[in-house]
Motif scaffolding. Structure first.
Motif, PDB file in Angstrom:
ATOM      1  N   PRO A  57      16.436  33.153  41.097  1.00 28.26           N
ATOM      2  CA  PRO A  57      16.604  31.761  41.555  1.00 28.26           C
ATOM      3  C   PRO A  57      17.335  30.863  40.559  1.00 28.26           C
ATOM      4  CG  PRO A  57      14.370  32.521  41.986  1.00 28.26           C
ATOM      5  CD  PRO A  57      15.044  33.572  41.141  1.00 28.26           C
ATOM      6  N   GLU A  58      17.080  31.044  39.266  1.00 27.50           N
ATOM      7  CA  GLU A  58      17.751  30.203  38.269  1.00 27.50           C
ATOM      8  C   GLU A  58      19.253  30.448  38.263  1.00 27.50           C
ATOM      9  OE1 GLU A  58      16.024  30.169  34.362  1.00 27.50           O
ATOM     10  OE2 GLU A  58      14.003  30.026  35.187  1.00 27.50           O
ATOM     11  N   LYS A  59      19.655  31.714  38.391  1.00 33.54           N
ATOM     12  CA  LYS A  59      21.085  32.041  38.436  1.00 33.54           C
ATOM     13  C   LYS A  59      21.720  31.499  39.718  1.00 33.54           C
ATOM     14  CE  LYS A  59      22.620  36.105  37.125  1.00 33.54           C
ATOM     15  NZ  LYS A  59      22.721  37.591  36.983  1.00 33.54           N
ATOM     16  N   VAL A  60      20.972  31.542  40.812  1.00 31.65           N
ATOM     17  CA  VAL A  60      21.486  31.009  42.081  1.00 31.65           C
ATOM     18  C   VAL A  60      21.754  29.510  41.936  1.00 31.65           C
ATOM     19  CG1 VAL A  60      20.938  30.528  44.501  1.00 31.65           C
ATOM     20  CG2 VAL A  60      20.452  32.786  43.536  1.00 31.65           C
ATOM     21  N   ILE A  61      20.832  28.804  41.332  1.00 38.55           N
ATOM     22  CA  ILE A  61      21.008  27.357  41.129  1.00 38.55           C
ATOM     23  C   ILE A  61      22.208  27.096  40.230  1.00 38.55           C
ATOM     24  CG2 ILE A  61      19.984  25.316  40.032  1.00 38.55           C
ATOM     25  CD1 ILE A  61      17.241  26.445  41.059  1.00 38.55           C
ATOM     26  N   TYR A  62      22.302  27.824  39.130  1.00 43.86           N
ATOM     27  CA  TYR A  62      23.412  27.647  38.185  1.00 43.86           C
ATOM     28  C   TYR A  62      24.756  27.907  38.855  1.00 43.86           C
ATOM     29  CZ  TYR A  62      26.200  28.172  33.965  1.00 43.86           C
ATOM     30  OH  TYR A  62      27.165  28.032  33.010  1.00 43.86           O
ATOM     31  N   GLU A  63      24.856  29.016  39.564  1.00 44.50           N
ATOM     32  CA  GLU A  63      26.125  29.375  40.195  1.00 44.50           C
ATOM     33  C   GLU A  63      26.457  28.451  41.370  1.00 44.50           C
ATOM     34  OE1 GLU A  63      28.155  31.134  38.712  1.00 44.50           O
ATOM     35  OE2 GLU A  63      26.905  32.332  37.376  1.00 44.50           O
TER      36      GLU A  63
END
Length: 106
Positions: A57-63
Motif C-alpha cells: 500500500p505504501e508503494k501504491v500511494i507513492y507511485e
C-alpha cells in the motif's frame, strides 16, 4: 488530496513554465516537450501498476502521487488545470459506469 493542494500545485507548475530548464525538474520536462511528459506519465502508470501487483500500500500511494503529479504537469503543459478534471469528475458523480460509457458511445 484537497482542492487547495491541487490548486497550489497547479500554480507552482504554471510558474515553472517560465523557469530555466537547468533550475527545475518540471521546467526541464516542459523544455523537452510533450513526448517527454507523456513518456514520464507512462513510466509512472507502469510503476503504479507494479506497486499494486506487489501488494504494498505504501508503494501504491507513492507511485500514485507520482502519476498524479506528472498528469498535472501534462495538464499545465496543455493550458489546463485540475479544476477541469474536477468538474468532469463532478459531472460523472452519480452516474453508473455503464451509463457514462453509453453516453460516450462505447
Amino acid at each position: 488530496m484537497s482542492n487547495q493542494v491541487l490548486e497550489a500545485l497547479s500554480r507552482v507548475l504554471e510558474a515553472r513554465k517560465q523557469a530555466s530548464p537547468e533550475s527545475s525538474y518540471v521546467a526541464a520536462l516542459y523544455h523537452k516537450g510533450l513526448d517527454a511528459i507523456l513518456k514520464k506519465i507512462g513510466e509512472e502508470a507502469t510503476e503504479t501498476v507494479m506497486a499494486a501487483k506487489d501488494g504494498d500500500p505504501e508503494k501504491v500511494i507513492y507511485e500514485t502521487a507520482d502519476l498524479w503529479f506528472h498528469s498535472m504537469v501534462l495538464l499545465a503543459h496543455m493550458g489546463l488545470g485540475p479544476e477541469e478534471v474536477l468538474k468532469e469528475l463532478e459531472r460523472r458523480f452519480g452516474l453508473s459506469g455503464l451509463e457514462e460509457k453509453a453516453r460516450r458511445g462505447e
